[in-house]
Design a protein around this motif. Structure first.
Motif, PDB file in Angstrom:
ATOM      1  N   HIS A   1       0.840  -1.176   0.000  1.00  0.00           N
ATOM      2  CA  HIS A   1       0.000   0.000   0.000  1.00  0.00           C
ATOM      3  C   HIS A   1       0.887   1.242   0.000  1.00  0.00           C
ATOM      4  CE1 HIS A   1      -3.625  -2.342   0.592  1.00  0.00           C
ATOM      5  NE2 HIS A   1      -2.951  -3.050   1.466  1.00  0.00           N
ATOM      6  N   PRO A   2       0.353   2.382  -0.446  1.00  0.00           N
ATOM      7  CA  PRO A   2       1.155   3.598  -0.532  1.00  0.00           C
ATOM      8  C   PRO A   2       1.852   3.916   0.784  1.00  0.00           C
ATOM      9  CG  PRO A   2      -0.968   3.914  -1.590  1.00  0.00           C
ATOM     10  CD  PRO A   2      -1.017   2.578  -0.905  1.00  0.00           C
TER      11      PRO A   2
ATOM     12  N   ARG B   1      -7.212  -4.882  -3.981  1.00  0.00           N
ATOM     13  CA  ARG B   1      -6.006  -4.222  -3.472  1.00  0.00           C
ATOM     14  C   ARG B   1      -5.821  -4.476  -1.971  1.00  0.00           C
ATOM     15  NH1 ARG B   1      -4.492  -0.402  -7.635  1.00  0.00           N
ATOM     16  NH2 ARG B   1      -3.183   0.854  -6.254  1.00  0.00           N
TER      17      ARG B   1
ATOM     18  N   ASN C   1      -6.584   0.890 -13.202  1.00  0.00           N
ATOM     19  CA  ASN C   1      -5.597   0.764 -12.131  1.00  0.00           C
ATOM     20  C   ASN C   1      -5.026   2.113 -11.722  1.00  0.00           C
ATOM     21  OD1 ASN C   1      -5.617  -2.119 -11.716  1.00  0.00           O
ATOM     22  ND2 ASN C   1      -4.704  -2.293 -13.747  1.00  0.00           N
ATOM     23  N   ALA C   2      -4.867   3.005 -12.703  1.00  0.00           N
ATOM     24  CA  ALA C   2      -4.400   4.351 -12.376  1.00  0.00           C
ATOM     25  C   ALA C   2      -5.449   5.098 -11.559  1.00  0.00           C
ATOM     26  CB  ALA C   2      -4.083   5.115 -13.659  1.00  0.00           C
TER      27      ALA C   2
ATOM     28  N   ALA D   1      -5.481   3.732  -8.011  1.00  0.00           N
ATOM     29  CA  ALA D   1      -4.316   4.206  -7.263  1.00  0.00           C
ATOM     30  C   ALA D   1      -4.527   5.641  -6.780  1.00  0.00           C
ATOM     31  CB  ALA D   1      -3.063   4.108  -8.126  1.00  0.00           C
ATOM     32  N   THR D   2      -5.159   6.466  -7.619  1.00  0.00           N
ATOM     33  CA  THR D   2      -5.430   7.850  -7.220  1.00  0.00           C
ATOM     34  C   THR D   2      -6.421   7.899  -6.071  1.00  0.00           C
ATOM     35  OG1 THR D   2      -4.995   8.657  -9.459  1.00  0.00           O
ATOM     36  CG2 THR D   2      -6.261  10.099  -8.013  1.00  0.00           C
TER      37      THR D   2
ATOM     38  N   GLU E   1      -7.014   5.567  -3.923  1.00  0.00           N
ATOM     39  CA  GLU E   1      -6.355   5.008  -2.748  1.00  0.00           C
ATOM     40  C   GLU E   1      -5.484   6.071  -2.070  1.00  0.00           C
ATOM     41  OE1 GLU E   1      -4.655   0.634  -2.019  1.00  0.00           O
ATOM     42  OE2 GLU E   1      -3.367   1.865  -3.311  1.00  0.00           O
ATOM     43  N   ALA E   2      -4.780   6.844  -2.880  1.00  0.00           N
ATOM     44  CA  ALA E   2      -3.954   7.916  -2.327  1.00  0.00           C
ATOM     45  C   ALA E   2      -4.824   8.967  -1.634  1.00  0.00           C
ATOM     46  CB  ALA E   2      -3.114   8.555  -3.434  1.00  0.00           C
TER      47      ALA E   2
END
Length: 401
Positions: free
Chosen positions: A3-4, A40, A378-379, A382-383, A385-386
């Motif tokens: 994870h980030p 994820r 997926n991009a 990810a955004t 998630e951030a």
């Protein structure tokens, strides 16, 4: 699962006023978001209206938890259901007590999203708000004159700003939609984040051979609703040269379907316009792969996932020059725009494209695919998630519209 910045998995509550089995872009996004975040490694919970009358409950089974709130049908829509504040407040609060979410992601500023946000803010829980709404989406279901609908639209924008303004981060699928929220809802910080798409799902599998239609076919996919202007497409099909033998496939269900069927019959297109109804994912995939062209004549699209799906299937597109659709067309490269509600211009574009050599159509299809790949899901995940972790930099947040 990584994870980030080494963060631990989250408990995520996604609040959606529309969710499958409802068929629309917002419902599909909510489902894909839940699936993506589950993959994820997060603990995902979805909160949505119940699909029929009865008490609030949690659905059994499933890869993630789906909690349904007591809801009521509406007389003007085939599946839309509303939740009444005094009936859901306690259930929403009890759900928070039970699952202890780390972050809340609302998908609308209406009842479910609004009261879930209020509960999160009261408890100091981080909130991300995504807007999939345009006032034009509800106009066909309001039995009022135009002047009154304008008042409703103005109030809807105001309510959006009031509710979503309390969130820690606000997103919408496109820069154009972000600007509309800035101009009408007076939200100063709106981050454009594509709904995202898995392009690989709409290409031929190894060894797969799907025969194209024996005649040129224009495909439409979506809810059969007034703001989609499918009648314009049917009129355009009737105006194409008879020798081209242009056919049309319409996938979806909705309140204007009987009127569209009557229109096709009246124009003598009974054998050339086919209504496929609600289709399974595989039937829809094959429809994309067999189509010659894809058309979206709607005028209230915040992104149009179905257009991205068609583009992923290497299909040239013809899109109304309205809302976010221009972002999906590079004129002459992967298709064309046409003036909204102009069946003459649409017919001319259909005729023009079907007159091109097959190699040119293939080139345009490849350009569509290339553009669709920029919206990789997926991009987008990810955004989001951030945003859940609060990990986006201040520099990026400063670029909000």
């Amino acid at each position: 699962m990584n994870h980030p910045a080494g963060h631990k998995p989250l408990t995520i509550l996604i609040a959606a006023d529309t969710y499958p089995p409802n068929v629309n872009g917002a419902a599909q996004f909510g489902y894909r978001l839940a699936r993506g975040m589950t993959k994820r490694g997060h603990d995902v919970h979805v909160l949505a209206p119940a699909t029929e009358s009865g008490a609030s409950h949690t659905e059994a089974g499933g890869e993630w938890s789906v909690h349904r709130l007591r809801s009521h049908s509406t007389p003007t829509h085939e599946y839309w259901r509303i939740c009444l504040p005094w009936e859901i407040r306690r259930d929403v609060s009890m759900l928070f007590d039970r699952i202890q979410p780390d972050v809340v992601h609302i998908q609308c500023h209406y009842m479910v999203g609004e009261y879930t946000l209020y509960e999160a803010v009261k408890r100091g829980i981080r909130v991300v708000a995504t807007n999939h709404f345009m006032p034009e989406n509800v106009n066909p279901f309001l039995p009022f004159p135009s002047w009154f609908k304008e008042i409703v639209a103005k109030n809807s924008w105001r309510d959006m700003g009031r509710v979503m303004g309390k969130a820690d981060a606000v997103t919408t699928p496109t820069p154009l939609a972000a600007k509309a929220m800035h101009d009408h809802a007076f939200l100063r910080k709106v981050l454009p984040v594509s709904n995202g798409i898995d392009s690989s799902a709409y290409e031929l599998k190894p060894g797969e051979d799907i025969e194209p239609h024996p005649h040129p076919t224009v495909l439409f996919v979506g809810r059969l609703a007034e703001e989609k202007h499918i009648n314009v497409l049917i009129d355009a099909i009737a105006k194409t040269p008879v020798e081209l033998n242009v056919h049309c496939e319409i996938v979806g269900g909705g309140e204007v379907k009987p009127a569209l069927q009557a229109q096709a019959a009246r124009l003598g297109l009974g054998g050339r316009v086919k209504f496929l109804g609600l289709a399974s994912d595989e039937v829809l995939r094959i429809a994309y792969l067999r189509a010659t062209l894809f058309c979206q004549p709607g005028t209230a699209e915040l992104q149009s996932l179905v257009t991205l799906e068609a583009m992923s299937a290497y299909t040239p597109v013809l899109l109304a020059d309205a809302m976010a659709l221009p972002h999906l067309v590079d004129g002459g490269e992967n298709g064309y725009l046409f003036p909204p509600n102009d069946s003459d211009q649409l017919a001319a574009r259909i005729t023009e494209l079907l007159g091109l050599p097959s190699a040119d159509l293939e080139r345009m299809g490849k350009a569509s695919r290339s553009m669709a790949e920029k919206h990789d899901i997926n991009a987008s995940l990810a955004t989001f998630e951030a945003l859940y972790y609060g990990a986006l930099t201040e520099d990026l947040l400063a670029e909000y519209i």
